[in-house]
Each structure stands twice: as structure tokens, then as C-alpha cells.
Design a protein around this motif. Structure first.
Motif, short mmCIF file in Angstrom:
data_model
loop_
_atom_site.label_atom_id
_atom_site.label_comp_id
_atom_site.label_asym_id
_atom_site.label_seq_id
_atom_site.Cartn_x
_atom_site.Cartn_y
_atom_site.Cartn_z
N THR A 36 13.37 63.16 56.48
CA THR A 36 14.12 62.45 57.04
C THR A 36 13.99 62.87 58.59
OG1 THR A 36 15.76 63.11 55.36
CG2 THR A 36 16.69 62.79 57.82
N GLU A 40 18.11 62.04 62.86
CA GLU A 40 19.21 61.75 61.49
C GLU A 40 19.60 63.26 61.20
OE1 GLU A 40 17.95 59.27 58.42
OE2 GLU A 40 17.15 57.98 59.93
N ALA A 44 23.58 64.90 61.15
CA ALA A 44 24.03 65.50 59.90
C ALA A 44 24.43 66.96 60.39
CB ALA A 44 23.20 65.36 58.67
N TRP A 47 27.83 67.03 62.24
CA TRP A 47 28.65 66.86 61.34
C TRP A 47 29.19 68.08 60.59
CZ3 TRP A 47 29.85 67.07 56.32
CH2 TRP A 47 31.04 66.53 55.88
N TYR A 94 24.35 65.06 50.14
CA TYR A 94 23.90 63.94 50.29
C TYR A 94 23.51 63.63 51.78
CZ TYR A 94 23.34 59.02 50.74
OH TYR A 94 22.99 57.59 50.81
N ARG A 96 23.89 61.12 53.93
CA ARG A 96 23.23 59.90 54.24
C ARG A 96 21.67 59.86 53.74
NH1 ARG A 96 25.67 57.41 59.81
NH2 ARG A 96 27.40 56.37 58.63
N SER A 97 21.30 60.63 52.97
CA SER A 97 20.10 60.61 52.28
C SER A 97 19.28 61.84 52.89
CB SER A 97 19.52 59.55 52.15
OG SER A 97 19.88 58.44 51.30
#
Length: 117
Positions: A36, A40, A44, A47, A94, A96-97
């Protein structure tokens, strides 16, 4: 009683006292996926540490999980904190992968990753 029979009894007694894990009971941690991109992972991570409710105190400067000071390392810690706290109430690993589970404890040096059964 022969020595080989004694060894068999000792081995059987030992195996009977070792707790066994049934399917689905293996310890799992949530970590950042190596593939990733950092941007990204950062989104994450942000968040997880805010709306997700992860405990991100340990990845702050001069705290036990600050080093290595990389987005991947900090995201892994935050993802796992969120996952351990929320997995029994519908939370997942997860992001978003951006994350995946592992059965290898990612703790290192003085940085301890929680595992909540």
C-alpha cells in the motif's frame, strides 16, 4: 514399568495439559499491507487515530512504538489498536485494502502490539 512406557505416560500427561486452540482461535494482529502506498496508509492512519478510536499514544515522539518512524510502522500499530478494540463488535482489518491480518506478533523491542482474545 518399562522406561519407554514411562516416557509415553509422561508425554501423554504433558499433551493433555497443553491448551489446544480450535479453529478460529488463533491469535491475529492487524498490520499495514507492504504494497500500500504511503499516502493511502497515512489517510487510513489518520482515520484510525481519530474517528476509529485507536489508541495512538504509543506512536508519538519518545514513546515505545515511535521508532521506526515510518508511515507503515505507525499505521500497523494504529490498525492493530483499532482492530483489537473493535473486532468483536463488527470492526475489521480492512482499511480500504491497506491492511491485513497476521498470526505473527508484530511486537518489537519495547513496542507491544495488543492482542485481545
Amino acid at each position: 514399568m518399562s522406561i519407554s512406557l514411562q516416557w509415553i505416560l509422561v508425554a501423554t500427561l504433558f499433551l493433555a495439559t497443553v491448551p489446544h486452540k480450535s479453529a478460529g482461535e488463533f491469535e491475529q494482529w492487524c498490520v499495514a499491507d507492504e504494497q500500500t502506498p504511503d499516502d493511502e496508509l497515512q489517510a487510513a492512519l489518520d482515520w484510525a487515530c481519530s474517528q476509529g478510536g485507536a489508541d495512538c499514544a504509543a506512536i508519538q515522539v519518545n514513546q515505545p512504538c515511535y521508532l521506526p518512524n515510518t508511515v507503515k510502522a505507525h499505521a500497523s500499530y494504529a490498525f492493530n489498536s483499532y482492530y483489537q478494540k473493535s473486532k468483536h463488535t463488527g470492526g475489521s482489518c480492512y482499511f480500504r485494502s491497506a491492511a491485513m491480518t497476521t498470526e505473527l506478533d508484530p511486537s518489537h523491542d519495547s513496542c507491544h502490539y495488543d492482542y485481545i482474545p
